[in-house]
Design a protein around this motif. Structure first.
Motif, PDB file in Angstrom:
ATOM      1  N   SER A   1       0.853  -1.181   0.000  1.00  0.00           N
ATOM      2  CA  SER A   1       0.000   0.000   0.000  1.00  0.00           C
ATOM      3  C   SER A   1       0.896   1.241   0.000  1.00  0.00           C
ATOM      4  O   SER A   1       2.106   1.156   0.200  1.00  0.00           O
ATOM      5  CB  SER A   1      -0.909   0.001   1.227  1.00  0.00           C
ATOM      6  OG  SER A   1      -0.127   0.123   2.409  1.00  0.00           O
ATOM      7  N   SER A   2       0.310   2.393  -0.201  1.00  0.00           N
ATOM      8  CA  SER A   2       1.063   3.647  -0.152  1.00  0.00           C
ATOM      9  C   SER A   2       0.466   4.545   0.919  1.00  0.00           C
ATOM     10  O   SER A   2      -0.706   4.392   1.299  1.00  0.00           O
ATOM     11  CB  SER A   2       1.033   4.357  -1.504  1.00  0.00           C
ATOM     12  OG  SER A   2      -0.290   4.699  -1.867  1.00  0.00           O
TER      13      SER A   2
ATOM     14  N   ALA B   1       3.954  13.813  -0.575  1.00  0.00           N
ATOM     15  CA  ALA B   1       4.308  12.814  -1.574  1.00  0.00           C
ATOM     16  C   ALA B   1       3.827  11.452  -1.090  1.00  0.00           C
ATOM     17  O   ALA B   1       3.671  11.221   0.119  1.00  0.00           O
ATOM     18  CB  ALA B   1       5.810  12.784  -1.827  1.00  0.00           C
ATOM     19  N   SER B   2       3.599  10.559  -2.043  1.00  0.00           N
ATOM     20  CA  SER B   2       3.133   9.211  -1.725  1.00  0.00           C
ATOM     21  C   SER B   2       4.332   8.283  -1.570  1.00  0.00           C
ATOM     22  O   SER B   2       5.174   8.181  -2.472  1.00  0.00           O
ATOM     23  CB  SER B   2       2.219   8.713  -2.844  1.00  0.00           C
ATOM     24  OG  SER B   2       1.836   7.376  -2.625  1.00  0.00           O
ATOM     25  N   ALA B   3       4.422   7.600  -0.443  1.00  0.00           N
ATOM     26  CA  ALA B   3       5.536   6.691  -0.165  1.00  0.00           C
ATOM     27  C   ALA B   3       5.036   5.249  -0.185  1.00  0.00           C
ATOM     28  O   ALA B   3       3.945   4.950   0.315  1.00  0.00           O
ATOM     29  CB  ALA B   3       6.160   7.002   1.188  1.00  0.00           C
ATOM     30  N   SER B   4       5.847   4.355  -0.750  1.00  0.00           N
ATOM     31  CA  SER B   4       5.460   2.941  -0.812  1.00  0.00           C
ATOM     32  C   SER B   4       6.684   2.082  -1.074  1.00  0.00           C
ATOM     33  O   SER B   4       7.800   2.589  -1.255  1.00  0.00           O
ATOM     34  CB  SER B   4       4.418   2.702  -1.918  1.00  0.00           C
ATOM     35  OG  SER B   4       4.971   2.990  -3.187  1.00  0.00           O
ATOM     36  N   ILE B   5       6.465   0.771  -1.083  1.00  0.00           N
ATOM     37  CA  ILE B   5       7.471  -0.206  -1.487  1.00  0.00           C
ATOM     38  C   ILE B   5       7.031  -0.749  -2.849  1.00  0.00           C
ATOM     39  O   ILE B   5       5.887  -1.183  -3.005  1.00  0.00           O
ATOM     40  CB  ILE B   5       7.587  -1.366  -0.482  1.00  0.00           C
ATOM     41  CG1 ILE B   5       7.748  -0.824   0.950  1.00  0.00           C
ATOM     42  CG2 ILE B   5       8.733  -2.278  -0.867  1.00  0.00           C
ATOM     43  CD1 ILE B   5       8.992  -0.025   1.193  1.00  0.00           C
ATOM     44  N   GLN B   6       7.915  -0.709  -3.845  1.00  0.00           N
ATOM     45  CA  GLN B   6       7.545  -1.190  -5.162  1.00  0.00           C
ATOM     46  C   GLN B   6       7.304  -2.699  -5.151  1.00  0.00           C
ATOM     47  O   GLN B   6       7.888  -3.439  -4.353  1.00  0.00           O
ATOM     48  CB  GLN B   6       8.628  -0.845  -6.181  1.00  0.00           C
ATOM     49  CG  GLN B   6       8.734   0.643  -6.492  1.00  0.00           C
ATOM     50  CD  GLN B   6       9.704   0.933  -7.621  1.00  0.00           C
ATOM     51  OE1 GLN B   6      10.670   0.208  -7.834  1.00  0.00           O
ATOM     52  NE2 GLN B   6       9.455   2.006  -8.365  1.00  0.00           N
TER      53      GLN B   6
ATOM     54  N   MET C   1      11.997  -8.662  -2.167  1.00  0.00           N
ATOM     55  CA  MET C   1      12.634  -7.573  -2.883  1.00  0.00           C
ATOM     56  C   MET C   1      11.584  -6.519  -3.200  1.00  0.00           C
ATOM     57  O   MET C   1      10.434  -6.844  -3.484  1.00  0.00           O
ATOM     58  CB  MET C   1      13.296  -8.080  -4.158  1.00  0.00           C
ATOM     59  CG  MET C   1      14.441  -9.040  -3.915  1.00  0.00           C
ATOM     60  SD  MET C   1      15.267  -9.547  -5.428  1.00  0.00           S
ATOM     61  CE  MET C   1      14.019 -10.652  -6.099  1.00  0.00           C
ATOM     62  N   GLY C   2      11.979  -5.264  -3.168  1.00  0.00           N
ATOM     63  CA  GLY C   2      11.055  -4.171  -3.458  1.00  0.00           C
ATOM     64  C   GLY C   2      11.705  -2.845  -3.145  1.00  0.00           C
ATOM     65  O   GLY C   2      12.040  -2.573  -1.989  1.00  0.00           O
ATOM     66  N   ASP C   3      11.927  -2.025  -4.170  1.00  0.00           N
ATOM     67  CA  ASP C   3      12.594  -0.738  -3.972  1.00  0.00           C
ATOM     68  C   ASP C   3      11.697   0.234  -3.215  1.00  0.00           C
ATOM     69  O   ASP C   3      10.463   0.196  -3.318  1.00  0.00           O
ATOM     70  CB  ASP C   3      12.969  -0.122  -5.323  1.00  0.00           C
ATOM     71  CG  ASP C   3      14.056  -0.911  -6.041  1.00  0.00           C
ATOM     72  OD1 ASP C   3      14.667  -1.794  -5.399  1.00  0.00           O
ATOM     73  OD2 ASP C   3      14.285  -0.642  -7.234  1.00  0.00           O
TER      74      ASP C   3
ATOM     75  N   ASP D   1       1.356  -4.856   3.296  1.00  0.00           N
ATOM     76  CA  ASP D   1       2.093  -5.588   2.266  1.00  0.00           C
ATOM     77  C   ASP D   1       1.305  -6.853   1.944  1.00  0.00           C
ATOM     78  O   ASP D   1       1.264  -7.788   2.746  1.00  0.00           O
ATOM     79  CB  ASP D   1       3.492  -5.929   2.783  1.00  0.00           C
ATOM     80  CG  ASP D   1       4.350  -6.589   1.728  1.00  0.00           C
ATOM     81  OD1 ASP D   1       4.062  -6.411   0.532  1.00  0.00           O
ATOM     82  OD2 ASP D   1       5.316  -7.280   2.104  1.00  0.00           O
ATOM     83  N   PHE D   2       0.672  -6.884   0.770  1.00  0.00           N
ATOM     84  CA  PHE D   2      -0.116  -8.038   0.356  1.00  0.00           C
ATOM     85  C   PHE D   2       0.786  -8.983  -0.438  1.00  0.00           C
ATOM     86  O   PHE D   2       1.380  -8.585  -1.443  1.00  0.00           O
ATOM     87  CB  PHE D   2      -1.304  -7.598  -0.502  1.00  0.00           C
ATOM     88  CG  PHE D   2      -2.252  -6.681   0.218  1.00  0.00           C
ATOM     89  CD1 PHE D   2      -3.242  -7.187   1.046  1.00  0.00           C
ATOM     90  CD2 PHE D   2      -2.152  -5.307   0.073  1.00  0.00           C
ATOM     91  CE1 PHE D   2      -4.119  -6.344   1.720  1.00  0.00           C
ATOM     92  CE2 PHE D   2      -3.029  -4.450   0.726  1.00  0.00           C
ATOM     93  CZ  PHE D   2      -4.002  -4.977   1.554  1.00  0.00           C
TER      94      PHE D   2
END
Length: 211
Positions: free
Chosen positions: A34-35, A45-50, A77-79, A200-201
């Motif tokens: 999610s963001s 700004a919207s923050a998230s994990i790619q 893994m996820g930027d 985190d799904f």
């Protein structure tokens, strides 16, 4: 002495209650985060994990009834990502989880098809692995860093198991891992704030082996 006797009784009873069947397993899938907004004095700004590849291994024990439990390790893994309209900053990262989940199966262990739900808790470690640069876009709102952030994690999920043989089971599940926002790796700038949790799904396909 009384406490010692209680511990001895528990040590004798728990293996009988939970140790009738053991299982080890592993699976692969993907994580979808999610963001949440990081709000500064004049902008946000919207923050998230790619989205990234995820893997998991576990060892579980199950009673003859419908309950069981699993100790799990997950790697994902996820930027890191920070986005405002067309402006975006990304930073290499991964995460690791260690958690214990209780499982409840809607049918008994003799059934070939077993839907289940899971819930538990543990810890999640976010690790920024990218290269720091002199200027990072949106650094007036938040900075993506090489830091490490260890946070508590809640785990909920569910899925279905299908017995391929007496010892091998195919498993499809999805987990929702919830953590406080990792402010060490996505660090709000002075005057900026963030209050939400991250979700985190993680859908996953897996094989497990009973013994």
């Amino acid at each position: 002495m009384k406490l010692a006797r209680i511990l001895v009784v528990c040590a004798a009873v728990l293996p009988a209650a939970w140790g009738q069947k053991w299982e080890v397993g592993g699976g692969v899938g993907g994580g979808i985060s999610s963001s949440t907004d990081v709000s500064g004095p004049t902008a946000s700004a919207s923050a998230s994990i790619q989205t990234g590849l995820a893997g998991s291994v576990w060892v579980g024990s199950y009673s003859s009834g419908k309950w069981g439990g699993e100790l799990r390790y997950d790697y994902q893994m996820g930027d890191l990502q920070l986005k405002q309209n067309s402006v975006q900053a990304t930073f290499g990262a991964h995460s690791q989880d260690i958690h214990y989940d209780f499982l409840y199966h809607f049918v008994g262990g003799e059934s070939r098809l077993q839907p289940f739900v899971a819930f538990g808790a543990g810890i999640k470690i976010y690790q920024g692995t990218g290269t720091q640069v002199v200027y990072q876009p949106l650094s007036n709102i938040a900075l993506l860093t090489q830091a490490q952030d260890l946070v508590p994690m809640a785990s909920v999920g569910g899925g279905v198991k299908y017995k391929l043989t007496g010892h091998v089971t195919l498993r499809l599940d999805v987990h929702d891992y919830l953590t406080p926002f990792p402010k060490q790796v996505i660090a709000p700038a002075p005057g900026a704030s963030v209050k939400s949790w991250l979700q985190d799904f993680v859908p996953m396909a897996a094989l497990s082996f009973a013994f």
